[in-house]
Design an enzyme around this catalytic site. Structure first.
Site, PDB file in Angstrom:
ATOM      1  N   ASP A 161     -12.664  32.757  -8.965  1.00 38.52           N
ATOM      2  CA  ASP A 161     -12.671  32.827 -10.158  1.00 38.52           C
ATOM      3  C   ASP A 161     -11.998  34.033 -10.929  1.00 38.52           C
ATOM      4  O   ASP A 161     -11.137  34.709 -10.847  1.00 38.52           O
ATOM      5  CB  ASP A 161     -14.029  33.852 -10.158  1.00 38.52           C
ATOM      6  CG  ASP A 161     -15.475  32.868  -9.160  1.00 38.52           C
ATOM      7  OD1 ASP A 161     -15.229  31.932  -8.571  1.00 38.52           O
ATOM      8  OD2 ASP A 161     -16.272  33.622  -9.400  1.00 38.52           O
ATOM      9  N   LYS A 224     -17.930  30.515 -16.473  1.00 40.49           N
ATOM     10  CA  LYS A 224     -18.373  31.103 -15.819  1.00 40.49           C
ATOM     11  C   LYS A 224     -19.236  32.330 -16.908  1.00 40.49           C
ATOM     12  O   LYS A 224     -17.901  32.076 -18.014  1.00 40.49           O
ATOM     13  CB  LYS A 224     -17.797  31.673 -14.547  1.00 40.49           C
ATOM     14  CG  LYS A 224     -18.506  33.287 -14.500  1.00 40.49           C
ATOM     15  CD  LYS A 224     -18.143  33.436 -12.725  1.00 40.49           C
ATOM     16  CE  LYS A 224     -18.405  34.859 -12.227  1.00 40.49           C
ATOM     17  NZ  LYS A 224     -17.558  35.754 -10.790  1.00 40.49           N
ATOM     18  N   LYS A 260     -22.378  28.545 -14.521  1.00 41.19           N
ATOM     19  CA  LYS A 260     -21.815  30.223 -13.576  1.00 41.19           C
ATOM     20  C   LYS A 260     -22.688  30.647 -14.380  1.00 41.19           C
ATOM     21  O   LYS A 260     -21.542  31.505 -14.886  1.00 41.19           O
ATOM     22  CB  LYS A 260     -21.068  29.757 -12.178  1.00 41.19           C
ATOM     23  CG  LYS A 260     -20.920  31.029 -11.942  1.00 41.19           C
ATOM     24  CD  LYS A 260     -20.286  31.419 -10.597  1.00 41.19           C
ATOM     25  CE  LYS A 260     -20.293  32.937  -9.640  1.00 41.19           C
ATOM     26  NZ  LYS A 260     -19.320  33.555  -9.039  1.00 41.19           N
TER      27      LYS A 260
END
Length: 314
Positions: A161, A224, A260
């Site tokens: 991430d 995300k 996400k």
């Protein structure tokens, strides 16, 4: 259907933009040529989706699906190996009273805790995700960001991430952001890359749409919302914009990209609202933890309580 892993981001970007050389001017023209977001309409759509009533078997399915989509997260600076092991135990046995409870999709930790998490999870089919690129600020030199990523991958991270350079993005330096994502992607190997856009720090929903498309263009496997350290984090309206982006990206390129939302999703009711939005906006094929995740630390507890309530009536 292909994935972001199958392509060279720069070559694809040149093809999509119709240019022989990728420049910031070309990226700016392309990103600012995307349709604008109707903010009022987006918020109204999100509010309407949030009123959908999900009952009985559908609710039970939604709760189990949401549990299976969680990236169970421990990202406090005071985190210890013991805390990571405790969270791994929670992921392995979410509800000791019901062993049929699904496992979360992943355990999300800092890079230096990847080895601890991998060991604690053993051979379970639960991924380890590592935050990287100087999380949560993203303020570091490119060699440091790449080393951060490489260390996590070498320690066994299944997913990375990363945080974009939001300052560069807000200044309109899209080429710098593109190159950073593409370079991080290149050192990920087989690890999937989630690109954290920091939507709470972006000025408009149009910025959220542009950041989504830029992140996908540069090779992100997931887009995300946020680090969870900045408010607002994951809101339903901004997630709608992201879901529209991945849907349209699939239509444009044939590539499927994950989404996400992370930060602030704490209750079963909230999670189900997001699942309704996934189904309505992107489509049923995204209702799978390979393509949709929740970044959360406390959501799992509420989902388990609601699951127990449906099973036992108490």
């Amino acid at each position: 259907m292909s994935t972001a892993t199958d392509v060279d981001p720069t070559a694809r970007a040149r093809d999509l933009l119709g240019v022989s050389r990728l420049t910031n001017s070309a990226l700016t023209s392309w990103l600012h040529g995307l349709p604008g977001v109707d903010q009022v309409g987006c918020e109204a759509r999100a509010a309407a989706l949030g009123t959908r009533s999900i009952k009985t078997t559908s609710k039970a399915w939604a709760i189990d699906t949401a549990i299976s989509m969680i990236d169970l997260t421990t990202l406090e600076g005071a985190g210890t190996p013991g805390k990571v092991r405790g969270l791994a135990a929670k992921a392995l046995v979410p509800d000791p009273t019901d062993m049929s409870t699904p496992h979360p999709a992943a355990l999300c930790v800092y890079g230096d805790m990847v080895a601890v998490a991998k060991e604690a999870l053993g051979g379970a089919s639960i991924n380890v995700a590592a935050v990287a690129t100087a999380f949560p600020s993203g303020r570091a030199s490119m060699p440091v960001k790449l080393a951060d990523t490489r260390d996590a991958v070498e320690a066994g991270a299944d997913e990375i991430d990363m945080v974009i350079d939001r300052g560069a993005f807000l200044m309109g330096d899209y080429l710098t952001v593109f190159r950073e994502i593409a370079e991080v992607k290149a050192v990920c190997g087989t690890a999937r890359l989630k690109v954290i856009m920091g939507t709470g720090g972006l000025v408009t929903d149009d910025d959220g749409r542009r950041a989504s498309w830029l992140s996908m263009l540069a090779g992100g496997d997931f887009i995300k919302t946020s680090t969870g350290k900045l408010s607002p984090a994951a809101t339903l309206p901004v997630t709608l914009v992201m879901l529209e982006a991945v849907r349209d990206w699939l239509d444009t390129t044939g590539e499927m990209i994950g989404v996400k939302p992370a930060g602030g999703i704490r209750t079963s009711k909230d999670a189900i609202k997001f699942l309704v939005a996934v189904n309505e906006i992107a489509g049923e094929q995204w209702l799978d933890n390979h393509w949709f995740r929740f970044g959360a630390s406390s959501l799992l507890n509420d989902l388990i309580l609601q699951r127990q309530r449906m099973r036992t009536g108490a």
